[in-house]
Scaffold this motif. Structure first.
Motif, PDB file in Angstrom:
ATOM      1  N   LEU A  78      78.496 -63.996  57.944  1.00 20.27           N
ATOM      2  CA  LEU A  78      77.916 -63.517  57.568  1.00 20.27           C
ATOM      3  C   LEU A  78      77.533 -62.749  57.328  1.00 20.27           C
ATOM      4  O   LEU A  78      76.666 -61.846  57.074  1.00 20.27           O
ATOM      5  N   ARG A  79      76.206 -63.169  58.018  1.00 23.94           N
ATOM      6  CA  ARG A  79      74.853 -62.167  59.227  1.00 23.94           C
ATOM      7  C   ARG A  79      75.428 -61.225  59.591  1.00 23.94           C
ATOM      8  O   ARG A  79      75.095 -59.802  59.939  1.00 23.94           O
ATOM      9  N   ASP A  80      76.275 -60.987  60.468  1.00 25.44           N
ATOM     10  CA  ASP A  80      77.350 -59.936  61.383  1.00 25.44           C
ATOM     11  C   ASP A  80      77.690 -58.854  60.555  1.00 25.44           C
ATOM     12  O   ASP A  80      77.168 -57.505  60.993  1.00 25.44           O
ATOM     13  N   ARG A  81      78.122 -59.805  59.399  1.00 25.85           N
ATOM     14  CA  ARG A  81      79.407 -58.788  58.857  1.00 25.85           C
ATOM     15  C   ARG A  81      78.914 -58.038  57.679  1.00 25.85           C
ATOM     16  O   ARG A  81      79.770 -56.916  56.707  1.00 25.85           O
ATOM     17  N   PHE A  82      78.077 -59.067  56.815  1.00 26.73           N
ATOM     18  CA  PHE A  82      78.514 -58.471  55.712  1.00 26.73           C
ATOM     19  C   PHE A  82      77.350 -57.391  54.960  1.00 26.73           C
ATOM     20  O   PHE A  82      77.475 -57.219  53.451  1.00 26.73           O
ATOM     21  N   GLY A  83      76.771 -57.164  55.971  1.00 30.07           N
ATOM     22  CA  GLY A  83      75.344 -55.974  55.632  1.00 30.07           C
ATOM     23  C   GLY A  83      75.884 -54.562  54.963  1.00 30.07           C
ATOM     24  O   GLY A  83      75.290 -54.449  54.212  1.00 30.07           O
ATOM     25  N   VAL A  84      77.531 -54.473  55.440  1.00 23.50           N
ATOM     26  CA  VAL A  84      77.450 -53.389  55.444  1.00 23.50           C
ATOM     27  C   VAL A  84      78.538 -52.917  54.214  1.00 23.50           C
ATOM     28  O   VAL A  84      78.387 -52.100  52.928  1.00 23.50           O
ATOM     29  N   LEU A  85      78.030 -54.327  52.592  1.00 18.57           N
ATOM     30  CA  LEU A  85      79.151 -54.333  51.787  1.00 18.57           C
ATOM     31  C   LEU A  85      78.413 -54.085  50.593  1.00 18.57           C
ATOM     32  O   LEU A  85      78.692 -53.842  49.566  1.00 18.57           O
ATOM     33  N   VAL A  86      76.557 -54.343  50.860  1.00 21.19           N
ATOM     34  CA  VAL A  86      76.142 -54.490  49.590  1.00 21.19           C
ATOM     35  C   VAL A  86      74.931 -53.353  50.024  1.00 21.19           C
ATOM     36  O   VAL A  86      74.889 -52.449  50.832  1.00 21.19           O
ATOM     37  N   ARG A  87      74.248 -53.702  49.036  1.00 19.19           N
ATOM     38  CA  ARG A  87      72.853 -52.143  48.991  1.00 19.19           C
ATOM     39  C   ARG A  87      71.515 -52.958  50.023  1.00 19.19           C
ATOM     40  O   ARG A  87      71.722 -53.616  50.125  1.00 19.19           O
ATOM     41  N   PRO A  88      71.653 -51.581  50.997  1.00 20.80           N
ATOM     42  CA  PRO A  88      70.138 -51.740  51.766  1.00 20.80           C
ATOM     43  C   PRO A  88      69.458 -52.539  50.645  1.00 20.80           C
ATOM     44  O   PRO A  88      68.590 -54.020  51.691  1.00 20.80           O
ATOM     45  N   ASP A  89      68.896 -52.850  49.615  1.00 16.38           N
ATOM     46  CA  ASP A  89      67.553 -53.414  49.083  1.00 16.38           C
ATOM     47  C   ASP A  89      68.060 -55.488  48.940  1.00 16.38           C
ATOM     48  O   ASP A  89      67.637 -56.235  48.707  1.00 16.38           O
ATOM     49  N   GLN A  90      69.877 -55.325  49.299  1.00 12.69           N
ATOM     50  CA  GLN A  90      70.381 -56.263  49.123  1.00 12.69           C
ATOM     51  C   GLN A  90      70.243 -57.429  50.634  1.00 12.69           C
ATOM     52  O   GLN A  90      70.456 -58.841  50.524  1.00 12.69           O
ATOM     53  N   ARG A  91      70.680 -56.548  51.332  1.00 11.52           N
ATOM     54  CA  ARG A  91      70.746 -57.019  53.428  1.00 11.52           C
ATOM     55  C   ARG A  91      69.202 -58.132  53.648  1.00 11.52           C
ATOM     56  O   ARG A  91      69.968 -59.843  53.956  1.00 11.52           O
ATOM     57  N   ASP A  92      68.373 -57.927  53.146  1.00 10.47           N
ATOM     58  CA  ASP A  92      67.730 -58.969  53.664  1.00 10.47           C
ATOM     59  C   ASP A  92      67.118 -60.473  52.838  1.00 10.47           C
ATOM     60  O   ASP A  92      67.296 -61.775  53.332  1.00 10.47           O
ATOM     61  N   ARG A  93      67.982 -60.911  51.462  1.00 12.66           N
ATOM     62  CA  ARG A  93      68.397 -61.312  50.730  1.00 12.66           C
ATOM     63  C   ARG A  93      69.587 -62.184  51.423  1.00 12.66           C
ATOM     64  O   ARG A  93      68.888 -63.074  51.259  1.00 12.66           O
ATOM     65  N   VAL A  94      70.549 -61.545  51.685  1.00 13.73           N
ATOM     66  CA  VAL A  94      71.646 -62.066  52.786  1.00 13.73           C
ATOM     67  C   VAL A  94      70.974 -62.960  53.994  1.00 13.73           C
ATOM     68  O   VAL A  94      71.373 -64.111  53.763  1.00 13.73           O
ATOM     69  N   LEU A  95      70.360 -62.341  54.024  1.00 15.66           N
ATOM     70  CA  LEU A  95      69.655 -62.741  55.630  1.00 15.66           C
ATOM     71  C   LEU A  95      69.066 -64.012  55.335  1.00 15.66           C
ATOM     72  O   LEU A  95      69.415 -65.518  55.700  1.00 15.66           O
ATOM     73  N   SER A  96      68.483 -63.997  54.515  1.00 14.06           N
ATOM     74  CA  SER A  96      67.463 -65.490  53.845  1.00 14.06           C
ATOM     75  C   SER A  96      67.884 -66.335  53.036  1.00 14.06           C
ATOM     76  O   SER A  96      67.428 -67.305  53.734  1.00 14.06           O
ATOM     77  N   TRP A  97      69.000 -65.704  52.271  1.00 14.46           N
ATOM     78  CA  TRP A  97      70.538 -66.980  52.131  1.00 14.46           C
ATOM     79  C   TRP A  97      71.068 -67.866  53.085  1.00 14.46           C
ATOM     80  O   TRP A  97      71.050 -68.273  52.817  1.00 14.46           O
ATOM     81  N   CYS A  98      71.411 -66.341  53.814  1.00 13.90           N
ATOM     82  CA  CYS A  98      72.097 -67.819  54.909  1.00 13.90           C
ATOM     83  C   CYS A  98      70.965 -68.777  55.914  1.00 13.90           C
ATOM     84  O   CYS A  98      71.660 -69.545  56.540  1.00 13.90           O
TER      85      CYS A  98
END
Length: 318
Positions: free
Chosen positions: A168-188
């Motif tokens: 998820l850290r490596d590949r999910f970021g391209v699917l979401v908005r820039p403002d969501q990417r750090d949130r996904v990393l924190s969730w992981c």
């Protein structure tokens, strides 16, 4: 007897298999579901309604054939281990070819009736969900099933949508908005920390989403749990991971409360939501990369927004 499977995904192959497994059904009307070629052997399986009275599961590759036979063994063991569970009635089953024939029940997937569950229906529905999971998770059930079929597999590695947080850290970021990417990393990071220590071990369904528990559309009561292909030894929280999205927060929390009352044990909401996070984002990732629409036709970014709302409602992640 060696495990075998159908030669190809065709109606003729299904009829040929039925001639060997359930001869009386071979010439009946067969309405297939999901009977189409697949590049990945993991997905080379389907089901069909036969004679409008039976459901048959079958495969044309080894991995799903193994899952079908595993489900057959689990259902047989659960008849003795948890007799109150609303399980499919097995009509016949076979290893060669791998086929499971169960009696069809007039009921609908939870996804098809959840919009009908209002405030007055919420408590009975939650009680039904909690009762099924409490019965399945009773400590004696895992011991009985293990004695009957051997140690069950780990469903966290068997689940179709299993995705690691590293992926998820490596590949999910391209699917979401820039403002969501750090949130996904924190969730992981949070999920890794939350799940670092092992939980207690019970027999879990392994794929307890809204398509795998069937309900009466008139009474709005649970009739049947199906598709135990990935049943195995895991933690109770893993089995509740789909409920926050499938049921909505109110029905989900009511189910948790009933479960704790029935079992006398506590569920760790953080662990449920950590598994929920991995499941939701993993599902969105593989679908997006495979070019498959998300079930509700929204985008991965919109799913992240919904996850944020669920975390906020539960006060689980800060």
């Amino acid at each position: 007897m060696h495990l075998t499977w159908l030669d190809e995904p065709t109606l003729d192959a299904v009829r040929d298999g039925l001639r060997r497994v359930a001869p009386d059904l071979a010439d009946a009307t067969i309405v297939p579901r999901g009977l189409e070629p697949a590049d990945d052997p993991q997905w080379c399986a389907a089901s069909a309604v036969v004679d409008d009275r039976f459901v048959v599961k079958f495969a044309w590759a080894q991995p799903p054939a193994r899952r079908i036979w595993h489900e057959t063994q689990v259902l047989d063991a659960l008849r003795a281990a948890a007799p109150r569970l609303p399980l499919p009635e097995v009509v016949t089953a076979s290893r060669a070819p791998a086929m499971l024939v169960t009696r069809r029940v007039s009921a609908l997937p939870f996804f098809d009736i959840r919009h009908l569950i209002g405030p007055a229906d919420r408590n009975p529905a939650a009680r039904d969900l909690a009762t099924v999971l409490a019965d399945l998770h009773h400590p004696d059930v895992l011991h009985t099933v293990s004695d009957a079929i051997g140690p069950p597999p780990d469903p966290t590695t068997q689940a179709a949508t299993h995705t690691t947080t590293d992926t998820l850290r490596d590949r999910f970021g391209v699917l979401v908005r820039p403002d969501q990417r750090d949130r996904v990393l924190s969730w992981c990071d949070w999920a890794d920390h939350t799940l670092a220590a092992p939980g207690r071990t019970v027999l879990v369904h392994g794929d307890f989403h809204g398509g795998n528990h069937l309900w009466d559309r008139h009474t709005l009561r649970l009739r049947l749990i199906v598709d135990l292909e990935t049943a195995g030894a895991g933690e109770p929280e893993f089995d509740l991971r789909c409920l926050p999205a499938d049921c909505g927060i109110d029905l989900f929390t009511a189910t948790v409360a009933h479960y704790q009352e029935l079992t006398g044990t506590n569920l760790d909401m953080h662990r449920i939501m950590a598994w929920h996070l991995r499941t939701v984002l993993g599902d969105a990732l593989w679908r997006a990369e495979a070019g498959v629409a998300l079930p509700d036709n929204r985008t991965p970014a919109q799913w992240v927004d919904s996850l944020t709302a669920r975390f906020t409602a539960l006060g689980t992640f800060h």
